[in-house]
Design an enzyme around this catalytic site. Structure first.
Site, PDB file in Angstrom:
ATOM      1  N   ASN A 108       1.452 -51.781  66.276  1.00 33.42           N
ATOM      2  CA  ASN A 108       0.392 -51.182  65.684  1.00 33.42           C
ATOM      3  C   ASN A 108       0.021 -52.025  64.548  1.00 33.42           C
ATOM      4  O   ASN A 108      -1.207 -52.179  64.051  1.00 33.42           O
ATOM      5  CB  ASN A 108       0.526 -49.737  65.212  1.00 33.42           C
ATOM      6  CG  ASN A 108       0.435 -48.857  66.811  1.00 33.42           C
ATOM      7  OD1 ASN A 108       0.262 -49.156  67.749  1.00 33.42           O
ATOM      8  ND2 ASN A 108       0.877 -47.446  66.480  1.00 33.42           N
ATOM      9  N   ARG A 119      -9.700 -51.695  81.327  1.00 31.45           N
ATOM     10  CA  ARG A 119      -8.183 -52.313  81.536  1.00 31.45           C
ATOM     11  C   ARG A 119      -7.418 -51.808  82.504  1.00 31.45           C
ATOM     12  O   ARG A 119      -7.661 -50.565  82.960  1.00 31.45           O
ATOM     13  CB  ARG A 119      -7.242 -51.783  80.209  1.00 31.45           C
ATOM     14  CG  ARG A 119      -7.984 -52.163  78.785  1.00 31.45           C
ATOM     15  CD  ARG A 119      -6.993 -51.568  77.657  1.00 31.45           C
ATOM     16  NE  ARG A 119      -7.568 -51.591  76.481  1.00 31.45           N
ATOM     17  CZ  ARG A 119      -7.827 -52.752  75.543  1.00 31.45           C
ATOM     18  NH1 ARG A 119      -7.506 -54.001  75.983  1.00 31.45           N
ATOM     19  NH2 ARG A 119      -8.459 -52.578  74.411  1.00 31.45           N
ATOM     20  N   ARG A 131     -10.112 -56.082  74.048  1.00 35.10           N
ATOM     21  CA  ARG A 131      -9.247 -56.619  73.319  1.00 35.10           C
ATOM     22  C   ARG A 131      -7.939 -56.909  73.892  1.00 35.10           C
ATOM     23  O   ARG A 131      -7.552 -55.902  74.136  1.00 35.10           O
ATOM     24  CB  ARG A 131      -9.320 -55.959  71.696  1.00 35.10           C
ATOM     25  CG  ARG A 131      -8.712 -57.002  70.737  1.00 35.10           C
ATOM     26  CD  ARG A 131      -8.799 -56.401  69.335  1.00 35.10           C
ATOM     27  NE  ARG A 131     -10.165 -56.440  69.027  1.00 35.10           N
ATOM     28  CZ  ARG A 131     -10.971 -55.502  68.385  1.00 35.10           C
ATOM     29  NH1 ARG A 131      -9.945 -54.364  68.011  1.00 35.10           N
ATOM     30  NH2 ARG A 131     -12.125 -55.446  67.859  1.00 35.10           N
ATOM     31  N   HIS A 155     -17.587 -49.426  78.209  1.00 35.10           N
ATOM     32  CA  HIS A 155     -16.505 -48.677  77.901  1.00 35.10           C
ATOM     33  C   HIS A 155     -16.419 -47.393  78.770  1.00 35.10           C
ATOM     34  O   HIS A 155     -15.265 -46.587  78.498  1.00 35.10           O
ATOM     35  CB  HIS A 155     -16.447 -48.248  76.321  1.00 35.10           C
ATOM     36  CG  HIS A 155     -15.191 -47.935  75.844  1.00 35.10           C
ATOM     37  ND1 HIS A 155     -14.867 -46.382  75.601  1.00 35.10           N
ATOM     38  CD2 HIS A 155     -13.848 -48.424  75.819  1.00 35.10           C
ATOM     39  CE1 HIS A 155     -13.560 -46.306  75.175  1.00 35.10           C
ATOM     40  NE2 HIS A 155     -12.992 -47.150  75.365  1.00 35.10           N
ATOM     41  N   TYR A 190      -0.465 -41.881  78.626  1.00 33.17           N
ATOM     42  CA  TYR A 190      -1.677 -41.286  77.884  1.00 33.17           C
ATOM     43  C   TYR A 190      -1.916 -40.010  78.376  1.00 33.17           C
ATOM     44  O   TYR A 190      -1.998 -39.874  79.650  1.00 33.17           O
ATOM     45  CB  TYR A 190      -2.859 -42.417  78.091  1.00 33.17           C
ATOM     46  CG  TYR A 190      -2.643 -43.859  77.368  1.00 33.17           C
ATOM     47  CD1 TYR A 190      -1.496 -44.330  76.770  1.00 33.17           C
ATOM     48  CD2 TYR A 190      -3.893 -44.469  77.124  1.00 33.17           C
ATOM     49  CE1 TYR A 190      -1.332 -45.566  76.205  1.00 33.17           C
ATOM     50  CE2 TYR A 190      -3.830 -45.688  76.427  1.00 33.17           C
ATOM     51  CZ  TYR A 190      -2.556 -46.209  75.969  1.00 33.17           C
ATOM     52  OH  TYR A 190      -2.305 -47.426  75.562  1.00 33.17           O
ATOM     53  N   ARG A 211      -6.447 -37.664  66.773  1.00 29.29           N
ATOM     54  CA  ARG A 211      -5.299 -38.531  66.727  1.00 29.29           C
ATOM     55  C   ARG A 211      -5.027 -39.584  65.652  1.00 29.29           C
ATOM     56  O   ARG A 211      -4.044 -39.450  65.010  1.00 29.29           O
ATOM     57  CB  ARG A 211      -4.929 -39.416  68.084  1.00 29.29           C
ATOM     58  CG  ARG A 211      -3.513 -39.764  68.245  1.00 29.29           C
ATOM     59  CD  ARG A 211      -3.668 -40.900  69.428  1.00 29.29           C
ATOM     60  NE  ARG A 211      -4.285 -42.338  69.089  1.00 29.29           N
ATOM     61  CZ  ARG A 211      -4.845 -42.814  69.997  1.00 29.29           C
ATOM     62  NH1 ARG A 211      -5.069 -42.372  71.075  1.00 29.29           N
ATOM     63  NH2 ARG A 211      -5.527 -44.033  69.474  1.00 29.29           N
ATOM     64  N   HIS A 239      -5.204 -39.107  74.202  1.00 28.75           N
ATOM     65  CA  HIS A 239      -6.374 -40.305  74.493  1.00 28.75           C
ATOM     66  C   HIS A 239      -7.378 -39.525  74.973  1.00 28.75           C
ATOM     67  O   HIS A 239      -8.779 -40.101  74.925  1.00 28.75           O
ATOM     68  CB  HIS A 239      -5.676 -41.185  75.545  1.00 28.75           C
ATOM     69  CG  HIS A 239      -6.671 -42.451  75.720  1.00 28.75           C
ATOM     70  ND1 HIS A 239      -7.648 -42.514  76.777  1.00 28.75           N
ATOM     71  CD2 HIS A 239      -7.160 -43.342  74.700  1.00 28.75           C
ATOM     72  CE1 HIS A 239      -8.116 -43.781  76.344  1.00 28.75           C
ATOM     73  NE2 HIS A 239      -7.889 -44.427  75.389  1.00 28.75           N
TER      74      HIS A 239
END
Length: 693
Positions: free
Chosen positions: A50, A380, A410, A440, A473, A569, A597
């Site tokens: 991270n 993704r 990304r 997205h 997630y 979160r 998530h």
């Protein structure tokens, strides 16, 4: 209260500092004795990863602003220079804490379990001979030491690669006096090497590649004396820049930019803490960095090297107990997923419930002769994706397959370019969304010919179509054949693939058009209900809350007396507990086994509660610069399930909850909770929804 300026910078927490606080909470999990030991090691690696991304993207962006002379300030009114100064202080604290956790907590605990990371001075004769052979046969042939002199300038150092700076005395074959040299460790080499059983003393003996190179670095400089050897790593700007107003082919533009990620501008230098100050000054000057950008490491300069260790050690007792995500009974009792969805909407709560029904939805659509078309967004998916295989099968079977792939996800850009090629070669139509707006949203549309005519089946999710992350997630997925929802999703796909107006959607909210205004309207409506004496309240769960307009609406609702409970979160710029502003707002963050998530928004609405699921956080980029979806859950039972499992259970958590304080810090709730009274939302949901194994 009316005189309070809700735009006062004191009411907003800096988003970058808030993100660092999130990383501090992740690192805290590595300290928890109640967690299995190898999972604690995994948390340490996650915190390190991270922090890498934070420097590659967030710090890099701020440094660019400084370089360009930008005076841009956020709602907290901190300049880019002020942010970088504060970030350096906090980041140095976190890095120092990482190595304390590693050296003082994890190393001793791992040794107690027979897991050793051996230092050079601990190698016995047999191990030293094995390391000698390994270096000679596996490493030496591919290492290329580079002396530094006018003919050999300082080499280009790859982003986050392992390197060594060497100090030398003596003269080489050409009579040149020793000075300094650089040894770069090729990325193909493993960073941690497991010793074979015939030389290992313990159950699991490992040595670091850096230790092996350090022990034999003298062999690379025959006739010279090595007087110093220090490992270091440079982090670079990894944000890709594509001028979307100038390009004609987004895919080709990204392909051209990807190599530059390895050699972006330097933003951080990590080096072992035994390095002398002259060497630090030399490296800093080579990379154009200041002392604020230098991080001394009391151990490996890249803790992510350890990320493979938990999976390589067969010790179930040192890991979280395994579980099997459950498949809802309705889906198990039928081999036709379309008939199940026609009967009633299906709600899936990952990872407690399986991702397999989503795959089965696609697989059955690919084979079903009555299915005419499949449309899907991909952000993704992961390598060797079952989702992509199903879409390829569908195209091969003559279905009309259209896939909207977001190339700019990304760090997944290269993978997405590759899967776009695979899909196109199979006959699928592939588009890349809308220039200037990341796609997205998570949508699947299946159009099927039935006796009554064409019927649209839809899957909408809060997370990516990625079978791997669906196990770690927490996310929601809704499968429905509601006519209005289907028509909305069809219109959204048409908007993404052609030039058309968005039109008026009947149920689905969309960014960048209707989502922001609707969320603000829903908050303002709770104020009206409260002032009229009707039931009111807001409970929302998301990854990040930083958009100042929504924060102001929440402040106004709090001032009016509306109770607001937020489960955020990561980043949160809202400052709770401020007198006469946010006394009615509570913000908590849940950090547990799974990454939280899901985005869930619930408004009390005078007793007629409204529940939304969404792909969007409450951030400016999600509201205004992305294509996002937010959709109501109208089935009362499913809405109730989300309220109970997705919100109330988390609000009852007192073992993995961190409460945001008005000063921007977080207080862990477990400090004041006995084991008998401990409640973990994630563990509770595992017990209720999943199957133990």
């Amino acid at each position: 209260m009316d005189s309070i300026d809700l735009g006062d910078p004191a009411l907003y927490i800096n988003r970058e500092l808030s993100l660092l606080e999130f990383n501090r909470r992740v690192l805290a999990q590595a300290k928890r004795d109640s967690y299995p030991l190898l999972e604690r090691l995994r948390y340490l690696c996650i915190a390190s990863s991270n922090l890498d991304e934070f420097f590659e993207i967030r710090v890099a962006g701020l440094k660019q602003q400084v370089e360009y002379g930008s005076a841009q300030r956020g709602p907290d009114n901190l300049s880019p220079e002020e942010q970088l100064t504060r970030i350096s202080v906090v980041a140095h604290e976190i890095v120092n804490e990482q190595y304390v956790v590693l050296n003082d907590m994890l190393w001793p605990a791992l040794r107690n379990e027979g897991i050793y990371f051996l230092r050079r001075e601990e190698w016995n004769d047999a191990q030293r001979r094995w390391v000698d052979d390994y270096f000679r046969e596996e490493l030496a042939p591919i290492l290329s030491p580079m002396g530094l002199d006018p003919a050999h300038p300082f080499p280009r150092v790859l982003n986050k690669s392992l390197n060594f700076i060497i100090q030398l005395d003596g003269q080489d074959a050409f009579g040149r006096s020793g000075g300094m040299a650089i040894v770069q460790a090729p990325r193909a080499l493993p960073r941690v090497v497991k010793l074979p059983l015939d030389v290992a003393v313990h159950d699991f003996d490992f040595v670091f590649l850096s230790s092996i190179i350090h022990a034999h670095v003298g062999d690379l400089f025959h006739g010279m004396e090595v007087t110093g050897c220090h490992q270091f790593r440079v982090t670079r700007n990894s944000d890709l820049f594509v001028d979307e107003e100038e390009i004609t082919d987004l895919r080709r533009a990204l392909e051209g930019e990807l190599p530059s990620r390895r050699f972006g501008d330097e933003v951080r230098l990590e080096i072992d803490n035994s390095c002398a100050e002259p060497i630090l000054d030399f490296l800093s000057s080579q990379f154009g960095l200041t002392s604020e950008d230098v991080y001394l490491c009391n151990g490996p300069v890249n803790l992510m090297r350890l990320s493979s260790i938990p999976d390589s050690i067969d010790r179930p007792d040192l890991k979280f107990a395994s579980f099997s995500p459950r498949i809802p009974d309705r889906l198990q009792q039928s081999d036709n997923i379309f008939s199940v969805i026609r009967t009633r909407d299906v709600l899936l709560h990952h990872p407690f419930e399986s991702f397999v029904p989503v795959l089965e939805f696609l697989r059955q659509a690919a084979k079903d002769p009555d299915v005419l078309a499949i449309r899907q967004t991909l952000y993704r998916t992961g390598a060797d994706s079952a989702v992509v295989k199903a879409l390829i099968d569908a195209a091969s079977n003559g279905k009309e397959v259209l896939v909207v792939i977001e190339l700019r996800a990304r760090f997944d850009e290269a993978d997405n370019i590759e899967l776009a090629t695979e899909l196109q070669e199979a006959g699928a139509q592939v588009v890349y969304g809308v220039v200037g707006y990341k796609t997205h949203s998570k949508m699947i549309l299946v159009i099927r010919r039935e006796r009554e005519g064409l019927r649209r089946y839809v899957h909408l999710g809060t997370g990516n179509y990625h079978a791997g992350t669906a196990r770690v997630y927490t996310d929601y997925g809704l499968m429905t054949c509601d006519p209005d929802m289907g028509a909305d999703v069809e219109q959204l796909f048409r908007q993404l693939t052609s030039t058309t107006q968005s039109g008026n959607l009947k149920k689905v909210l969309q960014s960048p058009f209707t989502l922001y205004e609707t969320i603000c309207h829903c908050i303002r409506r709770e104020i009206e209900h409260h002032e009229a004496g009707r039931p009111s309240g807001v409970v929302a769960k998301m990854n990040s809350l930083v958009e100042p307009g929504v924060i102001k609406e929440l402040y106004r609702a709090s001032q009016a007396g509306v109770k607001i409970q937020l489960i955020v979160r990561g980043m949160c710029s809202l400052r709770p507990g401020v007198q006469n502003v946010s006394e009615n707002i509570e913000v908590r963050s849940i950090i547990g086994r799974f990454l939280e998530h899901a985005r869930v928004f619930r408004f009390e609405n005078a007793g007629r509660s409204v529940t939304y699921l969404s792909s969007a956080d409450w951030m400016a980029r999600n509201f205004f610069r992305r294509v996002e979806t937010c959709y109501p859950i109208e089935d009362p039972e499913l809405s109730g399930r989300i309220a109970l499992h997705g919100l109330t259970t988390y609000l009852q958590d007192n073992s993995q909850s961190w409460i945001l304080q008005s000063d921007g810090s977080y207080r862990p709730m477990e400090c004041n909770v006995s084991d008998a009274d401990s409640v973990s939302a994630q563990n509770s949901l595992l017990t209720q929804l999943a199957e133990s194994s």
